[in-house]
Design an enzyme around this catalytic site. Structure first.
Site, PDB file in Angstrom:
ATOM      1  N   GLU A  89       3.605  13.096  -4.496  1.00 38.61           N
ATOM      2  CA  GLU A  89       3.989  14.403  -5.025  1.00 38.61           C
ATOM      3  C   GLU A  89       3.787  14.486  -6.531  1.00 38.61           C
ATOM      4  O   GLU A  89       4.081  13.538  -7.253  1.00 38.61           O
ATOM      5  CB  GLU A  89       5.477  14.635  -4.784  1.00 38.61           C
ATOM      6  CG  GLU A  89       5.864  14.642  -3.339  1.00 38.61           C
ATOM      7  CD  GLU A  89       7.352  14.901  -3.163  1.00 38.61           C
ATOM      8  OE1 GLU A  89       7.795  14.901  -2.022  1.00 38.61           O
ATOM      9  OE2 GLU A  89       8.052  15.099  -4.174  1.00 38.61           O
ATOM     10  N   CYS A 102       5.158  16.295 -13.832  1.00 31.64           N
ATOM     11  CA  CYS A 102       6.011  15.176 -13.411  1.00 31.64           C
ATOM     12  C   CYS A 102       5.222  14.378 -12.383  1.00 31.64           C
ATOM     13  O   CYS A 102       4.868  14.891 -11.321  1.00 31.64           O
ATOM     14  CB  CYS A 102       7.298  15.738 -12.800  1.00 31.64           C
ATOM     15  SG  CYS A 102       8.356  14.467 -12.110  1.00 31.64           S
ATOM     16  N   CYS A 109       9.769   4.133  -2.619  1.00 38.40           N
ATOM     17  CA  CYS A 109      10.527   3.456  -3.677  1.00 38.40           C
ATOM     18  C   CYS A 109      11.475   2.453  -3.030  1.00 38.40           C
ATOM     19  O   CYS A 109      12.014   2.700  -1.958  1.00 38.40           O
ATOM     20  CB  CYS A 109      11.325   4.495  -4.474  1.00 38.40           C
ATOM     21  SG  CYS A 109      12.255   3.796  -5.851  1.00 38.40           S
ATOM     22  N   CYS A 113      18.586   4.089  -4.456  1.00 41.17           N
ATOM     23  CA  CYS A 113      19.648   4.946  -5.002  1.00 41.17           C
ATOM     24  C   CYS A 113      20.172   5.866  -3.893  1.00 41.17           C
ATOM     25  O   CYS A 113      19.391   6.448  -3.141  1.00 41.17           O
ATOM     26  CB  CYS A 113      19.140   5.764  -6.187  1.00 41.17           C
ATOM     27  SG  CYS A 113      18.613   4.725  -7.553  1.00 41.17           S
ATOM     28  N   CYS A 116      19.040   9.757  -3.508  1.00 43.16           N
ATOM     29  CA  CYS A 116      17.627  10.095  -3.731  1.00 43.16           C
ATOM     30  C   CYS A 116      16.817  10.070  -2.443  1.00 43.16           C
ATOM     31  O   CYS A 116      16.951   9.163  -1.622  1.00 43.16           O
ATOM     32  CB  CYS A 116      17.037   9.107  -4.742  1.00 43.16           C
ATOM     33  SG  CYS A 116      15.330   9.473  -5.151  1.00 43.16           S
ATOM     34  N   CYS A 330      12.767  14.789  -6.345  1.00 43.24           N
ATOM     35  CA  CYS A 330      11.872  13.720  -5.903  1.00 43.24           C
ATOM     36  C   CYS A 330      11.873  13.496  -4.409  1.00 43.24           C
ATOM     37  O   CYS A 330      12.913  13.372  -3.791  1.00 43.24           O
ATOM     38  CB  CYS A 330      12.289  12.383  -6.492  1.00 43.24           C
ATOM     39  SG  CYS A 330      13.052  12.494  -8.063  1.00 43.24           S
TER      40      CYS A 330
HETATM   41  N1  SAH Z   1      12.992   5.681 -10.708  1.00 47.64           N
HETATM   42  C1  SAH Z   1      13.047   6.479 -11.882  1.00 47.64           C
HETATM   43  C2  SAH Z   1      12.246   7.755 -11.812  1.00 47.64           C
HETATM   44  C3  SAH Z   1      12.321   8.558 -10.545  1.00 47.64           C
HETATM   45  S1  SAH Z   1      13.830   9.420 -10.217  1.00 47.64           S
HETATM   46  C4  SAH Z   1      14.482   6.763 -12.271  1.00 47.64           C
HETATM   47  O1  SAH Z   1      15.380   6.326 -11.554  1.00 47.64           O
HETATM   48  O2  SAH Z   1      14.722   7.342 -13.311  1.00 47.64           O
HETATM   49  C5  SAH Z   1      13.844  10.730 -11.370  1.00 47.64           C
HETATM   50  C6  SAH Z   1      15.221  11.322 -11.632  1.00 47.64           C
HETATM   51  O3  SAH Z   1      15.638  12.172 -10.566  1.00 47.64           O
HETATM   52  C7  SAH Z   1      16.281  10.264 -11.782  1.00 47.64           C
HETATM   53  O4  SAH Z   1      17.133  10.536 -12.850  1.00 47.64           O
HETATM   54  C8  SAH Z   1      16.971  10.365 -10.437  1.00 47.64           C
HETATM   55  O5  SAH Z   1      18.194   9.764 -10.489  1.00 47.64           O
HETATM   56  C9  SAH Z   1      16.956  11.860 -10.187  1.00 47.64           C
HETATM   57  N2  SAH Z   1      17.241  12.280  -8.816  1.00 47.64           N
HETATM   58  C10 SAH Z   1      16.937  11.627  -7.670  1.00 47.64           C
HETATM   59  N3  SAH Z   1      17.399  12.304  -6.599  1.00 47.64           N
HETATM   60  C11 SAH Z   1      18.011  13.413  -7.060  1.00 47.64           C
HETATM   61  C12 SAH Z   1      18.691  14.514  -6.457  1.00 47.64           C
HETATM   62  N4  SAH Z   1      18.814  14.604  -5.137  1.00 47.64           N
HETATM   63  N5  SAH Z   1      19.207  15.475  -7.257  1.00 47.64           N
HETATM   64  C13 SAH Z   1      19.064  15.402  -8.610  1.00 47.64           C
HETATM   65  N6  SAH Z   1      18.424  14.401  -9.241  1.00 47.64           N
HETATM   66  C14 SAH Z   1      17.908  13.409  -8.483  1.00 47.64           C
END
Ligand code: SAH
Length: 338
Positions: A89, A102, A109, A113, A116, A330
């Site tokens: 994406e 972006c 990944c 987390c 995510c 994401c």
């Molecule tokens: N791995 C890297 C980059 C990808 S995630 C990182 O962790 O920063 C990019 C951002 O989107 C991160 O801050 C992540 O925590 C956030 N993110 C992921 N899922 C999300 C969601 N459902 N709602 C809002 N932000 C989210």
């Protein structure tokens, strides 16, 4: 057929070693500066050479699988297909301060987390420098100009794909490529501490964004497994050190999860651990995804959190929600694909 897209000038020279050196330079300019994809259009190359090149090589970035435009026209999300059939994406956001892309750094990944969507099926593979560059070139082509800024904040953990990421950034910066200033690039990480230290020493002054999401180790470890390997203390020290060494303010991303990390007590602890740092906090209201059980914060909680930080010495902003109607968080477009 070998793909020349994504090769550095030195790599092109090696690949085309039978030709005079200046040819590699001409070809690099055609690929990167002029965005050409066919050798036939390279007017300053002899016709026979163009034919020979086309028999042996291709210039191929990524292929569009699906495009979604938000109703307000500000966000466009692209699902791109790669040579091996993987899909990634890319999101184009048109802000009032410029166009931003972006990009994804991995297919899937492994960081796990809990909030995510990108990590639901684990890591498939790293993206190559060429593939990451291809994401940017794809969007430039759509825009008809070079994007104003690049955020490596899509699917994947960029610092787990360190070498290809750095190769891509250095290539972008080269005069024969886009000559892009490192200051226009932001890398977002969940907190791979040794890689943050390594990045500091690369002397490429990109902006670092750290996904923090919790003000203490217990909560952070519950939300982000990486915190068990590199705890808050070492992460904040690495962030501070990055800011001091590069002179660039670090952004701490903080997703507000309703009832989980969004109370005044959390804001107080966050202000405390960041006090004295050259830092901004970017508050992100949780973007709900079907597969995860968290709830978004109330508007009231977001405003209170924001106000608390800004009146306690921490410079905070609230991320403007963009493209919720095109699944812009994401991994959400891909998760719904097929
Ligand atoms: N791995 C890297 C980059 C990808 S995630 C990182 O962790 O920063 C990019 C951002 O989107 C991160 O801050 C992540 O925590 C956030 N993110 C992921 N899922 C999300 C969601 N459902 N709602 C809002 N932000 C989210």
């Amino acid at each position: 057929m070998k793909n020349l897209f994504g090769l550095t000038l030195a790599e092109l020279e090696t690949e085309l070693k039978d030709l005079p050196k200046f040819r590699a330079k001409q070809i690099a300019a055609h690929i990167y500066k002029h965005g050409l994809k066919s050798f036939d259009e390279m007017n300053d190359l002899p016709k026979v050479l163009r034919i020979e090149l086309a028999e042996r090589y291709e210039i191929k970035a990524a292929e569009l699988l699906k495009r979604l435009d938000s109703a307000d026209g500000l966000t466009t999300k692209f699902l791109l297909g790669l040579a091996d059939g993987a899909a990634i994406e890319v999101v184009l956001m048109r802000h009032d301060y410029g166009d931003s892309v972006c990009i994804s750094s991995q297919v899937g990944c492994q960081m796990g987390c809990k909030f995510c969507a990108s990590t639901l099926k684990g890591l498939e593979r790293n993206l190559t420098a060429a593939e990451m560059l291809g994401e940017i070139f794809f969007v430039n082509e759509v825009l008809g100009k070079v994007v104003d800024s690049i955020v490596v904040m899509g699917t994947g953990e960029p610092l787990m794909n360190y070498d290809e990421l750095i190769k891509m950034l250095r290539l972008l910066h080269e005069d024969y490529c886009l000559g892009l200033s490192y200051r226009k690039v932001t890398i977002s990480t969940c907190g791979i501490v040794p890689a943050i230290k390594k990045l500091r020493d690369e002397k490429i002054p990109v902006t670092l964004s750290i996904s923090l999401h919790a003000p203490d180790d217990n909560l952070r470890s519950a939300l982000m497994p990486i915190n068990s390997a590199f705890g808050l203390k070492s992460l904040l020290a690495a962030g501070d050190d990055y800011a001091q060494s590069t002179g660039r303010r670090v952004t701490y991303e903080y997703i507000l999860l309703g009832g989980v990390n969004d109370t005044e007590e959390h804001a107080r602890r966050l202000a405390k651990i960041l006090s004295g740092q050259l830092a901004n906090v970017n508050l992100i209201p949780f973007n709900p995804i079907v597969e995860r059980t968290f709830s978004p914060p109330t508007n009231h909680a977001v405003k209170k959190f924001f106000h608390f930080l800004n009146t306690h010495g921490i410079n905070a902003t609230i991320r403007k929600e963009m493209g919720a109607d095109v699944n812009a968080a994401c991994g959400q477009l891909k998760a719904n694909w097929k």
